[in-house]
Design a protein around this motif. Structure first.
Motif, PDB file in Angstrom:
ATOM      1  N   GLY A 159      -8.731   1.093  -9.716  1.00  0.00           N
ATOM      2  CA  GLY A 159      -8.000   1.523  -8.533  1.00  0.00           C
ATOM      3  C   GLY A 159      -8.699   2.665  -7.825  1.00  0.00           C
ATOM      4  N   ASP A 160      -8.610   2.668  -6.496  1.00  0.00           N
ATOM      5  CA  ASP A 160      -9.203   3.726  -5.677  1.00  0.00           C
ATOM      6  C   ASP A 160      -8.163   4.269  -4.713  1.00  0.00           C
ATOM      7  OD1 ASP A 160     -11.842   3.528  -6.702  1.00  0.00           O
ATOM      8  OD2 ASP A 160     -12.226   1.810  -5.413  1.00  0.00           O
ATOM      9  N   ALA A 161      -8.271   5.555  -4.410  1.00  0.00           N
ATOM     10  CA  ALA A 161      -7.385   6.197  -3.447  1.00  0.00           C
ATOM     11  C   ALA A 161      -8.160   7.218  -2.638  1.00  0.00           C
ATOM     12  CB  ALA A 161      -6.212   6.882  -4.153  1.00  0.00           C
ATOM     13  N   ARG A 162      -7.816   7.332  -1.361  1.00  0.00           N
ATOM     14  CA  ARG A 162      -8.332   8.440  -0.554  1.00  0.00           C
ATOM     15  C   ARG A 162      -7.463   9.663  -0.807  1.00  0.00           C
ATOM     16  NH1 ARG A 162      -8.841   4.484   4.069  1.00  0.00           N
ATOM     17  NH2 ARG A 162     -11.023   3.840   4.081  1.00  0.00           N
ATOM     18  N   VAL A 163      -8.087  10.844  -0.745  1.00  0.00           N
ATOM     19  CA  VAL A 163      -7.405  12.102  -1.028  1.00  0.00           C
ATOM     20  C   VAL A 163      -7.469  12.987   0.212  1.00  0.00           C
ATOM     21  CG1 VAL A 163      -7.246  14.058  -2.606  1.00  0.00           C
ATOM     22  CG2 VAL A 163      -8.136  11.875  -3.440  1.00  0.00           C
ATOM     23  N   GLY A 207      -6.837  17.160   6.682  1.00  0.00           N
ATOM     24  CA  GLY A 207      -7.594  15.919   6.798  1.00  0.00           C
ATOM     25  C   GLY A 207      -8.143  15.447   5.468  1.00  0.00           C
ATOM     26  N   PRO A 208      -9.096  14.493   5.470  1.00  0.00           N
ATOM     27  CA  PRO A 208      -9.655  13.945   4.232  1.00  0.00           C
ATOM     28  C   PRO A 208     -10.441  15.006   3.454  1.00  0.00           C
ATOM     29  CG  PRO A 208     -10.217  12.570   6.141  1.00  0.00           C
ATOM     30  CD  PRO A 208      -9.659  13.833   6.675  1.00  0.00           C
ATOM     31  N   ILE A 209     -10.326  14.966   2.130  1.00  0.00           N
ATOM     32  CA  ILE A 209     -11.092  15.890   1.296  1.00  0.00           C
ATOM     33  C   ILE A 209     -11.870  15.166   0.204  1.00  0.00           C
ATOM     34  CG2 ILE A 209      -9.547  17.832   1.743  1.00  0.00           C
ATOM     35  CD1 ILE A 209      -8.366  17.406  -1.062  1.00  0.00           C
ATOM     36  N   GLY A 210     -11.639  13.849   0.000  1.00  0.00           N
ATOM     37  CA  GLY A 210     -12.384  13.137  -1.032  1.00  0.00           C
ATOM     38  C   GLY A 210     -11.740  11.818  -1.401  1.00  0.00           C
ATOM     39  N   VAL A 211     -12.157  11.280  -2.533  1.00  0.00           N
ATOM     40  CA  VAL A 211     -11.613  10.030  -3.051  1.00  0.00           C
ATOM     41  C   VAL A 211     -11.416  10.184  -4.562  1.00  0.00           C
ATOM     42  CG1 VAL A 211     -12.634   8.558  -1.278  1.00  0.00           C
ATOM     43  CG2 VAL A 211     -13.909   9.016  -3.381  1.00  0.00           C
ATOM     44  N   ALA A 212     -10.573   9.310  -5.115  1.00  0.00           N
ATOM     45  CA  ALA A 212     -10.337   9.311  -6.551  1.00  0.00           C
ATOM     46  C   ALA A 212     -10.280   7.881  -7.047  1.00  0.00           C
ATOM     47  CB  ALA A 212      -9.044  10.041  -6.894  1.00  0.00           C
ATOM     48  N   SER A 213     -10.795   7.647  -8.255  1.00  0.00           N
ATOM     49  CA  SER A 213     -10.839   6.318  -8.846  1.00  0.00           C
ATOM     50  C   SER A 213     -10.376   6.392 -10.296  1.00  0.00           C
ATOM     51  CB  SER A 213     -12.272   5.753  -8.814  1.00  0.00           C
ATOM     52  OG  SER A 213     -12.792   5.742  -7.513  1.00  0.00           O
ATOM     53  N   CYS A 214      -9.861   5.256 -10.776  1.00  0.00           N
ATOM     54  CA  CYS A 214      -9.468   5.211 -12.180  1.00  0.00           C
ATOM     55  C   CYS A 214      -9.587   3.795 -12.705  1.00  0.00           C
ATOM     56  CB  CYS A 214      -8.046   5.726 -12.386  1.00  0.00           C
ATOM     57  SG  CYS A 214      -6.775   4.662 -11.682  1.00  0.00           S
ATOM     58  N   GLN A 273       0.856  -1.182   0.000  1.00  0.00           N
ATOM     59  CA  GLN A 273       0.000   0.000   0.000  1.00  0.00           C
ATOM     60  C   GLN A 273       0.893   1.234   0.000  1.00  0.00           C
ATOM     61  OE1 GLN A 273      -2.210   0.920   3.592  1.00  0.00           O
ATOM     62  NE2 GLN A 273      -3.950   1.675   2.397  1.00  0.00           N
ATOM     63  N   ARG A 274       0.502   2.258  -0.777  1.00  0.00           N
ATOM     64  CA  ARG A 274       1.309   3.455  -0.890  1.00  0.00           C
ATOM     65  C   ARG A 274       0.567   4.671  -0.343  1.00  0.00           C
ATOM     66  NH1 ARG A 274       2.990   0.128  -4.587  1.00  0.00           N
ATOM     67  NH2 ARG A 274       1.006   0.190  -5.670  1.00  0.00           N
ATOM     68  N   ARG A 275       1.335   5.502   0.336  1.00  0.00           N
ATOM     69  CA  ARG A 275       0.835   6.789   0.837  1.00  0.00           C
ATOM     70  C   ARG A 275       1.894   7.840   0.534  1.00  0.00           C
ATOM     71  NH1 ARG A 275      -0.706   5.744   7.017  1.00  0.00           N
ATOM     72  NH2 ARG A 275       1.422   4.932   6.998  1.00  0.00           N
ATOM     73  N   THR A 276       1.460   8.980   0.039  1.00  0.00           N
ATOM     74  CA  THR A 276       2.418  10.014  -0.342  1.00  0.00           C
ATOM     75  C   THR A 276       1.762  11.386  -0.369  1.00  0.00           C
ATOM     76  OG1 THR A 276       4.106  10.597  -1.995  1.00  0.00           O
ATOM     77  CG2 THR A 276       1.983   9.822  -2.827  1.00  0.00           C
ATOM     78  N   TRP A 277       2.573  12.408  -0.242  1.00  0.00           N
ATOM     79  CA  TRP A 277       2.154  13.788  -0.494  1.00  0.00           C
ATOM     80  C   TRP A 277       2.660  14.198  -1.873  1.00  0.00           C
ATOM     81  CZ3 TRP A 277      -1.222  16.013   2.620  1.00  0.00           C
ATOM     82  CH2 TRP A 277      -1.258  15.681   3.982  1.00  0.00           C
ATOM     83  N   GLY A 317      -2.488  14.815  -0.451  1.00  0.00           N
ATOM     84  CA  GLY A 317      -2.077  13.495  -0.003  1.00  0.00           C
ATOM     85  C   GLY A 317      -2.928  12.401  -0.635  1.00  0.00           C
ATOM     86  N   PHE A 318      -2.278  11.270  -0.928  1.00  0.00           N
ATOM     87  CA  PHE A 318      -2.971  10.118  -1.518  1.00  0.00           C
ATOM     88  C   PHE A 318      -2.643   8.851  -0.738  1.00  0.00           C
ATOM     89  CE2 PHE A 318      -2.529  13.027  -5.102  1.00  0.00           C
ATOM     90  CZ  PHE A 318      -3.820  13.043  -5.610  1.00  0.00           C
ATOM     91  N   GLU A 319      -3.651   7.993  -0.597  1.00  0.00           N
ATOM     92  CA  GLU A 319      -3.478   6.694   0.041  1.00  0.00           C
ATOM     93  C   GLU A 319      -4.185   5.650  -0.812  1.00  0.00           C
ATOM     94  OE1 GLU A 319      -3.946   5.101   4.518  1.00  0.00           O
ATOM     95  OE2 GLU A 319      -5.796   5.876   3.645  1.00  0.00           O
ATOM     96  N   SER A 320      -3.437   4.692  -1.350  1.00  0.00           N
ATOM     97  CA  SER A 320      -4.069   3.643  -2.154  1.00  0.00           C
ATOM     98  C   SER A 320      -4.903   2.752  -1.249  1.00  0.00           C
ATOM     99  CB  SER A 320      -3.003   2.820  -2.887  1.00  0.00           C
ATOM    100  OG  SER A 320      -2.111   2.206  -1.978  1.00  0.00           O
ATOM    101  N   VAL A 321      -6.137   2.490  -1.659  1.00  0.00           N
ATOM    102  CA  VAL A 321      -7.038   1.670  -0.842  1.00  0.00           C
ATOM    103  C   VAL A 321      -7.615   0.486  -1.607  1.00  0.00           C
ATOM    104  CG1 VAL A 321      -7.646   3.534   0.733  1.00  0.00           C
ATOM    105  CG2 VAL A 321      -9.015   3.187  -1.336  1.00  0.00           C
ATOM    106  N   TYR A 322      -7.464   0.461  -2.958  1.00  0.00           N
ATOM    107  CA  TYR A 322      -8.017  -0.674  -3.698  1.00  0.00           C
ATOM    108  C   TYR A 322      -7.329  -0.807  -5.041  1.00  0.00           C
ATOM    109  CZ  TYR A 322     -11.208  -3.880  -6.026  1.00  0.00           C
ATOM    110  OH  TYR A 322     -11.723  -4.957  -6.699  1.00  0.00           O
ATOM    111  N   HIS A 323      -7.047  -2.048  -5.403  1.00  0.00           N
ATOM    112  CA  HIS A 323      -6.642  -2.407  -6.757  1.00  0.00           C
ATOM    113  C   HIS A 323      -7.253  -3.760  -7.079  1.00  0.00           C
ATOM    114  CE1 HIS A 323      -4.289  -3.487 -10.318  1.00  0.00           C
ATOM    115  NE2 HIS A 323      -4.109  -4.662  -9.733  1.00  0.00           N
TER     116      HIS A 323
END
Length: 225
Positions: A192-196, A201-208, A115-119, A177-183
């Motif tokens: 793939g899904d990531a929390r943003v 703090g949290p501001i949303g989610v992103a999917s691709c 799992q990856r987390r990054t700014w 900031g991004f945190e991978s939560v699904y592949h």
């Protein structure tokens, strides 16, 4: 263009979906927009990216009217317990897909099955001399969701065909900031899904979605003369 022509301080760009179906070259570009729906609480706007007279991508943005939250408590994930971007040393070699972004990796290496987390922070002008708005900053950064969620211990074997960003808040600072939560992947099609996050703090989610890329075999060695 979506935000410039159709944005409003009373509305938040709550969803942006971009379909990317052709890689543009260096031809002149044109972006057209079309109002699909506009009312007191919702605006839906389509946009098309045209380069050299050929459609290369299209987008839909949904703007929602700001109001008060509903009463009651709803479950939601807790905040990150991670260092802030300024607390993380700058990497010796700028990451972020060859230096396209400034990055502060938190956990999980790029060529690993972790799992990856990054700014991330955009370092380029989209239009020279025009500072990025908070919405533009997070929208551009979401192009990283595909490599964030689809890379593995054999490298990145997928190319994304779209990205969707859902926001309930715009970022406060330049760092996203991004945190991978699904592949998941079957038959060469991956999701793939990531929390943003922003620094508060949290501001949303992103999917691709993405397609597996067939890797060409290395060329044969040259024949002896």
């Amino acid at each position: 263009m979506l935000e410039q022509k159709h944005g409003d301080a009373e509305f938040i760009p709550a969803r942006l979906t971009v379909d990317m179906y052709k890689l543009p070259g260096f031809d002149p570009i044109e972006v057209t927009t079309k109002v699909v729906r506009e009312s007191g609480r919702i605006r839906v706007i389509d946009a098309e990216f045209i380069s050299g007279g050929v459609s290369m991508a299209r987008a839909t943005c949904q703007f929602l009217k700001r109001t008060e939250n509903s009463e009651g408590n709803v479950w939601k994930p807790g905040n990150w317990s991670v260092p802030s971007p300024l607390e993380i040393p700058e990497p010796e070699n700028r990451g972020g897909m060859g230096g396209m972004w400034a990055s502060r990796p938190i956990s999980g290496g790029f060529a690993t099955a972790e799992q990856r987390r990054t700014w991330m922070s955009e370092v380029r002008d989209i239009v020279e001399g025009e500072p990025l708005t908070p919405f533009q900053r997070v929208a551009v950064a979401c192009d990283f969701v595909s490599p964030l969620t689809h890379v593995g211990d054999q490298g990145l074997g997928y190319i994304n065909s779209d990205v969707t960003l859902y926001l309930h808040k715009l970022p406060d600072t330049e760092w996203v900031g991004f945190e991978s939560v699904y592949h998941g992947a079957d038959d060469g099609v991956a999701v793939g899904d990531a929390r943003v996050y922003d620094e508060s703090g949290p501001i949303g989610v992103a999917s691709c979605t993405a397609l597996a890329q067939r890797r060409l075999p290395p060329p044969p060695p040259p024949k002896p003369s």
